[in-house]
Every structure is written in structure tokens, then in C-alpha cells.
Write a protein that holds these residues in place. Structure first.
Motif, short mmCIF file in Angstrom:
data_model
loop_
_atom_site.label_atom_id
_atom_site.label_comp_id
_atom_site.label_asym_id
_atom_site.label_seq_id
_atom_site.Cartn_x
_atom_site.Cartn_y
_atom_site.Cartn_z
N GLU A 79 0.37 9.76 4.67
CA GLU A 79 -0.57 10.87 4.43
C GLU A 79 -1.91 10.55 3.84
N ASN A 80 -2.75 11.37 3.86
CA ASN A 80 -4.15 11.32 3.23
C ASN A 80 -3.91 11.02 1.55
N GLN A 81 -4.48 9.93 1.34
CA GLN A 81 -4.42 9.40 -0.25
C GLN A 81 -5.76 9.36 -0.72
N SER A 82 -6.77 10.12 -0.32
CA SER A 82 -8.12 10.10 -0.78
C SER A 82 -8.19 10.24 -2.19
N GLY A 83 -8.93 9.61 -2.94
CA GLY A 83 -9.29 9.68 -4.39
C GLY A 83 -8.31 8.90 -5.28
N THR A 84 -7.55 8.08 -4.94
CA THR A 84 -6.37 7.59 -5.80
C THR A 84 -6.80 6.12 -6.16
N GLY A 85 -8.10 5.72 -6.02
CA GLY A 85 -8.61 4.50 -6.59
C GLY A 85 -7.57 3.43 -6.13
N ASP A 86 -7.35 2.50 -7.16
CA ASP A 86 -6.41 1.32 -6.93
C ASP A 86 -5.06 1.52 -7.59
N ARG A 87 -4.83 2.97 -7.81
CA ARG A 87 -3.56 3.22 -8.54
C ARG A 87 -2.45 3.04 -7.47
N THR A 88 -1.14 2.39 -8.43
CA THR A 88 0.09 2.25 -7.39
C THR A 88 1.16 3.26 -8.03
N SER A 89 2.09 3.37 -7.11
CA SER A 89 3.23 4.25 -7.39
C SER A 89 3.82 3.55 -8.80
N PRO A 90 4.19 4.70 -9.72
CA PRO A 90 5.09 4.19 -10.88
C PRO A 90 6.03 3.31 -10.57
N ALA A 91 6.51 2.45 -11.72
CA ALA A 91 7.52 1.37 -11.65
C ALA A 91 8.85 2.22 -11.48
N GLY A 92 9.65 1.78 -10.57
CA GLY A 92 10.92 2.34 -10.31
C GLY A 92 10.85 3.54 -9.12
N VAL A 93 9.66 4.05 -8.68
CA VAL A 93 9.52 4.63 -7.47
C VAL A 93 9.85 4.14 -6.21
N ASP A 94 10.62 4.57 -5.33
CA ASP A 94 10.71 3.90 -4.43
C ASP A 94 9.79 4.09 -3.25
N VAL A 95 8.84 3.17 -2.83
CA VAL A 95 7.96 3.37 -1.88
C VAL A 95 8.71 3.02 -0.55
N ALA A 96 8.82 4.21 0.23
CA ALA A 96 9.30 4.21 1.64
C ALA A 96 8.48 3.74 2.73
#
Length: 268
Positions: A79-96
């Protein structure tokens, strides 16, 4: 006898030279230097922040696959993720991840995370061999000066460069009728210019390239300039492609006056 053999050899060498000059050697199956040279396959990972189904990434992918001997792998946010910079999902969050495709039907991997997540997933889980280049975009809207740190498009390129992979972020300026093909053409020009060094691994990944192309309401893009990013200020679209200003000092000033801009951005 030795003298006769010397004369025969000299005649033979002369005949070979004449045949080669006439191209007969090629007809006999001896390739010339151009025919023997076959460029190495350039591996490119493509991502964005507008989402895998966005128009810009589709145009970018189609432009890249038209190049000879290029292998394109698409890994982008679901999905659209504009404006998120270089942030990554928090540790422990499953990125499917899931199988997907671009708007034009090119196979892709959709990631339920940020653009930076997509780059990490692409590098660690999707590609069989490390890519020579990561291309992020084409983004819908310019990413210049003060906007660099909040741009997901730029954040994806920065993430790749930090991982040691050269990267190019590409954006098409805001406007009523953005022409992504213009940005794609300039991005492909950049790839062609750097191709040999990319496949050799000699492009410095301590910085990445940031390309921005204005959408002109009148006239056309005035050319490409290499400029430094503007540290402060406000960017107001649309660009004035009828401007006569020359030698713009920064990316914001250049863009506002109808130039496509290319800036080298340090990863730090």
C-alpha cells in the motif's frame, strides 16, 4: 629449402591479411571484437513508496526491462507508504509478503511494510544474487531539499546505500498531467552512464543519487543539472519551465525554474 618455406609463409600471411580486410574471416566464423563482447547482466531491484500498483513504478520497470541484459526484480510496499522516510517496522513485527504485480503486469513481491522494509526484504529474502543497483520510484511528486528526510522514496534509496548497494531515487513533479516517461528516460540515461561501473562494483555506495523531474504546465524540461540539495525553504509547484534563470545554486531553485535535478545525497 628454408628460403622457399619462408617465401610460402610470407605469401600465406599476406593472403590472411587480405581476407581479414575483406571481412572473409568473419564469414568463416571468426567473430570481430564487437561480436565477442557481451555485457554482463545488470541486476536491478526496483521499489517505491506509492505502492506496488502505482503508475510510476510501472513506467520505471517497463523502461528498465527494455534495456539489453537487465534483470529487474520488483519488491515494493503493498500500500501507499509516502512520508515514511527510511523508517522500518518495529522489531518483532512480522512483515508479510505476497505475490503481486505492477499495473502493467510485471511480477512483483508486495511487502506489508515501509519502503525501507521492502528494500531489506528484497536484499535478504527475494533476490538470489545481490543487485548491482536499487531504483526507487518513480515517485508521484518531487522530493527535494527539506523533503529528503521524510520521503519514503528517498528513504528506500538511503536504506539500499547503507546496505552497500548503489541506489537511485527518481521522482516526477506534481502537476495536473505528470509525465512519468520523462523521469524514466532520465533515470535510464543515468543507468546507462553508470552501467559498466555498476556491474564491476566500483560505484561508491556512501551516497546515492536523487533525480527529480518537473511537470511543466507550459514548455518543457529545460535540461538536467547536478546541484546540491537546498537545506531549508518551501517548494511551491508547479515549476516554471519558461524561466530564463541560469546556473541555479540548489535543487529547489533549479526545479522551480524548470530544470530536472540530480543530487548526490550522503547516507549519513
Amino acid at each position: 629449402m628454408l628460403r622457399r618455406l619462408t617465401v610460402v609463409l610470407a605469401i600465406a600471411h599476406l593472403a590472411i591479411a587480405i581476407l581479414a580486410a575483406a571481412g572473409v574471416g568473419h564469414a568463416l566464423g571468426e567473430p570481430d571484437a564487437a561480436a565477442r563482447y557481451r555485457p554482463k547482466t545488470l541486476r536491478v531491484l526496483v521499489t517505491n513508496d506509492d505502492g506496488v500498483g502505482a503508475a510510476g513504478i510501472d513506467v520505471m520497470v517497463e523502461a528498465l526491462v527494455d534495456l539489453p541484459r537487465v534483470k529487474v526484480t520488483v519488491v515494493a510496499p503493498a500500500e501507499n507508504q509516502s512520508g515514511t522516510g527510511d523508517r522500518t517496522s518495529p522489531a518483532g513485527v512480522d512483515v508479510a509478503t505476497a505475490e503481486a504485480s505492477t499495473a502493467g503486469g510485471y511480477p512483483a513481491t508486495a511487502v506489508s511494510g515501509t519502503p525501507a522494509d521492502s528494500v531489506i526484504v528484497g536484499l535478504e529474502d527475494v533476490v538470489a544474487k545481490p543487485p548491482h543497483l536499487v531504483v526507487s520510484g518513480i515517485n508521484e511528486g518531487q522530493n527535494l531539499g527539506p523533503a529528503l528526510d521524510i520521503s519514503g522514496t528517498v528513504g528506500a534509496a538511503r536504506t539500499a546505500a547503507i546496505a552497500g548497494v548503489p541506489a537511485l531515487a527518481a521522482s516526477q513533479g506534481l502537476g495536473d498531467d505528470p509525465d512519468n516517461e520523462v523521469a524514466a528516460d532520465l533515470a535510464v540515461d543515468w543507468v546507462k552512464a553508470h552501467r559498466k561501473r555498476l556491474v564491476k562494483g566500483t560505484v561508491d555506495a556512501d551516497e546515492f543519487a536523487n533525480l527529480n523531474v518537473p511537470t511543466c504546465t507550459t514548455g518543457s524540461v529545460r535540461g538536467l543539472v547536478e546541484v546540491r540539495p537546498e537545506p531549508t525553504g518551501e517548494l511551491l509547484p508547479p515549476a516554471d519551465c519558461s524561466s530564463t534563470l541560469e546556473d541555479p545554486p540548489t535543487d529547489v531553485v533549479a526545479f522551480e525554474n524548470g530544470f530536472a535535478t540530480l543530487s548526490e545525497i550522503p547516507t549519513g
